[in-house]
Design a protein around this motif. Structure first.
Motif, PDB file in Angstrom:
ATOM      1  N   ARG A 152       1.132  -1.178   0.019  1.00  0.00           N
ATOM      2  CA  ARG A 152      -0.040  -0.040   0.150  1.00  0.00           C
ATOM      3  C   ARG A 152       1.114   0.772   0.251  1.00  0.00           C
ATOM      4  NH1 ARG A 152      -5.291   0.824   2.633  1.00  0.00           N
ATOM      5  NH2 ARG A 152      -5.168   3.531   3.138  1.00  0.00           N
ATOM      6  N   PRO A 210      -8.759   8.849  -3.408  1.00  0.00           N
ATOM      7  CA  PRO A 210      -9.802   8.806  -2.065  1.00  0.00           C
ATOM      8  C   PRO A 210     -10.588   9.785  -2.155  1.00  0.00           C
ATOM      9  CG  PRO A 210      -7.918   8.158  -1.660  1.00  0.00           C
ATOM     10  CD  PRO A 210      -7.252   9.114  -2.756  1.00  0.00           C
ATOM     11  N   ARG A 216     -13.276   8.949  -5.029  1.00  0.00           N
ATOM     12  CA  ARG A 216     -13.393   7.485  -4.477  1.00  0.00           C
ATOM     13  C   ARG A 216     -13.851   6.782  -6.314  1.00  0.00           C
ATOM     14  NH1 ARG A 216     -12.785   5.953  -0.170  1.00  0.00           N
ATOM     15  NH2 ARG A 216     -14.485   4.436  -0.402  1.00  0.00           N
ATOM     16  N   ALA A 263      -6.715  -5.208   6.667  1.00  0.00           N
ATOM     17  CA  ALA A 263      -7.983  -3.920   6.259  1.00  0.00           C
ATOM     18  C   ALA A 263      -6.456  -3.121   4.596  1.00  0.00           C
ATOM     19  CB  ALA A 263      -7.935  -3.223   6.445  1.00  0.00           C
ATOM     20  N   GLU A 300      -6.716  -4.104   1.128  1.00  0.00           N
ATOM     21  CA  GLU A 300      -7.770  -4.972   0.677  1.00  0.00           C
ATOM     22  C   GLU A 300      -8.242  -2.839  -0.471  1.00  0.00           C
ATOM     23  OE1 GLU A 300      -9.273  -7.407   0.487  1.00  0.00           O
ATOM     24  OE2 GLU A 300      -7.861  -7.948   1.605  1.00  0.00           O
ATOM     25  N   PRO A 317     -11.230  -0.307  -0.979  1.00  0.00           N
ATOM     26  CA  PRO A 317     -12.923  -0.559  -0.594  1.00  0.00           C
ATOM     27  C   PRO A 317     -13.522  -0.670  -1.747  1.00  0.00           C
ATOM     28  CG  PRO A 317     -11.690   1.278   0.130  1.00  0.00           C
ATOM     29  CD  PRO A 317     -10.145   0.329  -1.434  1.00  0.00           C
ATOM     30  N   GLY A 318     -15.111  -0.951  -1.227  1.00  0.00           N
ATOM     31  CA  GLY A 318     -16.355  -1.673  -1.752  1.00  0.00           C
ATOM     32  C   GLY A 318     -16.333  -0.771  -2.782  1.00  0.00           C
ATOM     33  N   ASP A 319     -16.847  -0.060  -2.312  1.00  0.00           N
ATOM     34  CA  ASP A 319     -17.509   1.816  -2.639  1.00  0.00           C
ATOM     35  C   ASP A 319     -17.091   2.601  -4.325  1.00  0.00           C
ATOM     36  OD1 ASP A 319     -16.213   2.748  -1.180  1.00  0.00           O
ATOM     37  OD2 ASP A 319     -17.623   4.369   0.014  1.00  0.00           O
ATOM     38  N   LEU A 320     -15.480   2.006  -4.055  1.00  0.00           N
ATOM     39  CA  LEU A 320     -15.906   2.568  -5.714  1.00  0.00           C
ATOM     40  C   LEU A 320     -16.213   3.016  -6.564  1.00  0.00           C
ATOM     41  CD1 LEU A 320     -11.810   1.807  -4.667  1.00  0.00           C
ATOM     42  CD2 LEU A 320     -12.709   3.980  -3.800  1.00  0.00           C
TER      43      LEU A 320
END
Length: 216
Positions: free
Chosen positions: A59, A85, A88, A182, A185, A187-190
Protein backbone atom coordinates in the motif's frame (compact mmCIF):
# COMPACT_ATOMS: atom_id res chain seq x y z
CA UNK A 1 7.39 14.30 -20.28
CA UNK A 2 7.17 10.54 -19.53
CA UNK A 3 5.79 9.74 -16.08
CA UNK A 4 8.35 8.96 -13.38
CA UNK A 5 6.79 5.56 -12.73
CA UNK A 6 6.64 4.79 -16.47
CA UNK A 7 10.38 5.41 -16.89
CA UNK A 8 11.27 3.17 -13.98
CA UNK A 9 8.87 0.36 -14.81
CA UNK A 10 9.97 0.24 -18.45
CA UNK A 11 13.53 -0.17 -17.27
CA UNK A 12 12.75 -2.97 -14.85
CA UNK A 13 10.62 -4.89 -17.36
CA UNK A 14 13.40 -4.55 -19.94
CA UNK A 15 15.83 -6.01 -17.42
CA UNK A 16 13.88 -9.23 -17.25
CA UNK A 17 14.49 -9.95 -20.94
CA UNK A 18 18.27 -9.43 -20.75
CA UNK A 19 20.79 -12.27 -20.35
CA UNK A 20 22.09 -12.10 -16.80
CA UNK A 21 25.82 -12.12 -16.06
CA UNK A 22 27.42 -15.44 -15.12
CA UNK A 23 27.81 -15.97 -11.38
CA UNK A 24 25.06 -13.51 -10.45
CA UNK A 25 22.71 -14.38 -7.57
CA UNK A 26 18.93 -13.89 -7.66
CA UNK A 27 17.80 -10.89 -5.63
CA UNK A 28 15.91 -11.89 -2.44
CA UNK A 29 12.18 -12.58 -2.65
CA UNK A 30 9.98 -10.12 -0.69
CA UNK A 31 9.09 -12.08 2.46
CA UNK A 32 9.12 -9.37 5.15
CA UNK A 33 6.29 -7.35 6.70
CA UNK A 34 7.07 -3.69 7.46
CA UNK A 35 6.17 -0.03 7.00
CA UNK A 36 8.51 2.69 5.78
CA UNK A 37 8.88 6.03 4.05
CA UNK A 38 9.91 5.79 0.40
CA UNK A 39 11.76 8.47 -1.57
CA UNK A 40 12.09 7.96 -5.33
CA UNK A 41 13.88 10.16 -7.88
CA UNK A 42 14.17 9.89 -11.64
CA UNK A 43 16.25 12.58 -13.35
CA UNK A 44 15.49 15.11 -10.65
CA UNK A 45 11.74 14.39 -10.47
CA UNK A 46 10.94 13.30 -6.91
CA UNK A 47 8.05 11.40 -5.36
CA UNK A 48 7.65 10.55 -1.67
CA UNK A 49 5.24 7.96 -0.29
CA UNK A 50 4.32 6.17 2.91
CA UNK A 51 4.74 2.46 2.27
CA UNK A 52 3.10 -0.54 3.93
CA UNK A 53 4.34 -3.97 2.84
CA UNK A 54 3.46 -7.56 3.72
CA UNK A 55 5.15 -10.38 1.79
CA UNK A 56 4.78 -8.74 -1.61
CA UNK A 57 1.50 -6.91 -1.02
CA UNK A 58 1.92 -3.14 -0.84
CA UNK A 59 0.00 0.00 0.00
CA UNK A 60 1.54 3.34 -1.03
CA UNK A 61 0.11 6.63 0.21
CA UNK A 62 1.33 9.86 -1.37
CA UNK A 63 0.25 13.41 -2.05
CA UNK A 64 0.75 15.00 -5.48
CA UNK A 65 -0.37 18.48 -6.52
CA UNK A 66 -2.49 18.78 -3.39
CA UNK A 67 -4.33 15.48 -3.94
CA UNK A 68 -4.09 12.28 -1.90
CA UNK A 69 -3.12 9.24 -3.94
CA UNK A 70 -3.36 5.59 -2.94
CA UNK A 71 -1.97 2.55 -4.72
CA UNK A 72 -2.66 -1.02 -3.59
CA UNK A 73 -0.42 -3.65 -5.17
CA UNK A 74 -1.53 -7.29 -4.98
CA UNK A 75 0.85 -9.74 -6.70
CA UNK A 76 -1.22 -12.57 -5.21
CA UNK A 77 -4.17 -11.36 -7.30
CA UNK A 78 -1.94 -10.31 -10.23
CA UNK A 79 -3.28 -6.76 -10.15
CA UNK A 80 -2.96 -3.32 -8.63
CA UNK A 81 -5.58 -0.65 -7.95
CA UNK A 82 -4.88 3.08 -8.10
CA UNK A 83 -7.31 5.19 -6.05
CA UNK A 84 -8.16 8.87 -5.53
CA UNK A 85 -9.74 8.76 -2.05
CA UNK A 86 -11.50 12.16 -2.23
CA UNK A 87 -13.36 11.38 -5.45
CA UNK A 88 -13.78 7.67 -4.64
CA UNK A 89 -12.51 6.93 -8.15
CA UNK A 90 -10.23 3.99 -8.89
CA UNK A 91 -8.79 1.91 -11.69
CA UNK A 92 -7.52 -1.66 -11.84
CA UNK A 93 -4.08 -2.05 -13.39
CA UNK A 94 -1.79 -4.85 -14.43
CA UNK A 95 1.35 -5.19 -12.30
CA UNK A 96 3.34 -4.22 -15.40
CA UNK A 97 1.35 -1.01 -16.10
CA UNK A 98 3.53 2.13 -15.86
CA UNK A 99 1.42 3.69 -13.10
CA UNK A 100 2.32 0.84 -10.72
CA UNK A 101 6.03 1.69 -10.62
CA UNK A 102 8.40 -0.51 -8.58
CA UNK A 103 6.95 -3.93 -7.75
CA UNK A 104 9.21 -5.93 -5.37
CA UNK A 105 8.06 -9.29 -6.75
CA UNK A 106 9.15 -8.17 -10.24
CA UNK A 107 12.42 -6.70 -8.98
CA UNK A 108 13.13 -10.05 -7.27
CA UNK A 109 13.32 -11.72 -10.70
CA UNK A 110 16.58 -9.89 -11.41
CA UNK A 111 20.03 -11.13 -10.46
CA UNK A 112 23.14 -9.31 -9.31
CA UNK A 113 26.66 -9.92 -8.09
CA UNK A 114 26.98 -9.53 -4.28
CA UNK A 115 29.55 -6.89 -3.30
CA UNK A 116 29.37 -7.19 0.46
CA UNK A 117 27.16 -6.27 3.38
CA UNK A 118 26.50 -2.98 5.12
CA UNK A 119 23.85 -1.24 7.20
CA UNK A 120 21.33 1.10 5.55
CA UNK A 121 18.35 2.65 7.36
CA UNK A 122 19.04 0.39 10.33
CA UNK A 123 18.87 -2.81 8.25
CA UNK A 124 21.72 -5.17 7.43
CA UNK A 125 21.71 -5.47 3.66
CA UNK A 126 23.67 -7.06 0.84
CA UNK A 127 24.74 -4.71 -1.92
CA UNK A 128 24.24 -6.20 -5.39
CA UNK A 129 25.82 -5.00 -8.62
CA UNK A 130 23.24 -5.29 -11.39
CA UNK A 131 24.37 -4.78 -15.00
CA UNK A 132 21.60 -5.32 -17.49
CA UNK A 133 22.06 -2.46 -19.96
CA UNK A 134 21.22 -3.27 -23.58
CA UNK A 135 22.97 -1.81 -26.66
CA UNK A 136 20.00 0.48 -27.34
CA UNK A 137 20.25 2.07 -23.89
CA UNK A 138 17.50 0.10 -22.15
CA UNK A 139 17.75 -1.97 -18.98
CA UNK A 140 19.32 -1.17 -15.63
CA UNK A 141 22.91 -0.55 -14.58
CA UNK A 142 23.49 0.13 -10.92
CA UNK A 143 23.25 -1.25 -7.42
CA UNK A 144 20.47 -2.64 -5.26
CA UNK A 145 20.64 -2.93 -1.47
CA UNK A 146 18.40 -5.69 -0.09
CA UNK A 147 17.88 -7.56 3.17
CA UNK A 148 17.91 -11.39 3.15
CA UNK A 149 14.11 -11.40 3.47
CA UNK A 150 13.59 -9.06 0.53
CA UNK A 151 13.29 -5.50 1.80
CA UNK A 152 14.67 -3.39 -1.05
CA UNK A 153 16.10 -0.62 1.09
CA UNK A 154 17.96 1.26 -1.62
CA UNK A 155 18.41 1.37 -5.39
CA UNK A 156 20.79 3.61 -7.31
CA UNK A 157 21.77 3.54 -10.96
CA UNK A 158 20.70 4.47 -14.44
CA UNK A 159 18.17 3.20 -16.89
CA UNK A 160 17.17 3.79 -20.50
CA UNK A 161 13.80 4.91 -21.85
CA UNK A 162 14.66 6.64 -25.07
CA UNK A 163 17.78 7.90 -23.30
CA UNK A 164 19.71 7.34 -20.08
CA UNK A 165 18.00 8.44 -16.86
CA UNK A 166 19.40 8.53 -13.33
CA UNK A 167 17.32 6.61 -10.77
CA UNK A 168 17.53 6.45 -7.01
CA UNK A 169 15.21 5.05 -4.34
CA UNK A 170 15.64 4.72 -0.61
CA UNK A 171 13.53 3.65 2.32
CA UNK A 172 13.72 5.24 5.77
CA UNK A 173 11.89 4.86 9.07
CA UNK A 174 11.57 1.11 8.49
CA UNK A 175 9.40 -0.54 11.14
CA UNK A 176 9.20 -4.31 10.95
CA UNK A 177 6.09 -6.13 12.09
CA UNK A 178 2.75 -7.53 10.91
CA UNK A 179 0.60 -5.14 8.89
CA UNK A 180 -3.18 -4.86 9.19
CA UNK A 181 -4.63 -6.99 6.35
CA UNK A 182 -7.27 -4.30 5.79
CA UNK A 183 -4.55 -1.99 4.44
CA UNK A 184 -4.31 -4.14 1.32
CA UNK A 185 -8.04 -4.48 0.67
CA UNK A 186 -9.75 -2.28 -1.91
CA UNK A 187 -12.85 -0.45 -0.58
CA UNK A 188 -16.07 -1.72 -2.12
CA UNK A 189 -17.73 1.66 -2.76
CA UNK A 190 -15.35 2.95 -5.44
CA UNK A 191 -16.20 4.11 -8.96
CA UNK A 192 -14.00 1.99 -11.23
CA UNK A 193 -12.62 3.72 -14.34
CA UNK A 194 -12.33 1.73 -17.58
CA UNK A 195 -11.75 4.50 -20.13
CA UNK A 196 -9.36 4.28 -23.09
CA UNK A 197 -6.82 5.17 -24.36
CA UNK A 198 -4.41 4.55 -21.46
CA UNK A 199 -3.21 8.16 -21.26
CA UNK A 200 -6.81 9.33 -21.02
CA UNK A 201 -7.99 6.83 -18.44
CA UNK A 202 -5.48 7.88 -15.78
CA UNK A 203 -6.79 10.44 -13.26
CA UNK A 204 -4.87 13.75 -13.56
CA UNK A 205 -3.12 13.30 -10.22
CA UNK A 206 -1.42 10.18 -11.58
CA UNK A 207 -0.16 11.82 -14.79
CA UNK A 208 3.27 13.34 -14.22
CA UNK A 209 3.20 16.34 -16.56
CA UNK A 210 5.04 18.61 -14.18
CA UNK A 211 8.47 20.02 -14.79
CA UNK A 212 9.39 20.13 -11.12
CA UNK A 213 9.19 18.05 -7.97
CA UNK A 214 6.20 16.00 -6.93
CA UNK A 215 7.09 15.86 -3.27
CA UNK A 216 4.33 16.64 -0.74
Amino acid sequence: MPSLSSMLLTALVTCLAVVLPAGADPLPAPMAAFSASQDLQVDGVALSARLFHDKGRERRESRVDGMNNLLIVRPDLDEAVVIQPESRMAMKLSLTDPEVGIVPSILARLSGEPEGTETVAGEKVTRYRVQDMTPDGGGFDGRVWATPDGIYVKLDGRTGDGGVAAISMQLSEIRRGPQDPALFEVPGDLIMMTLDPPEGRVPPAFQDERKGSATP
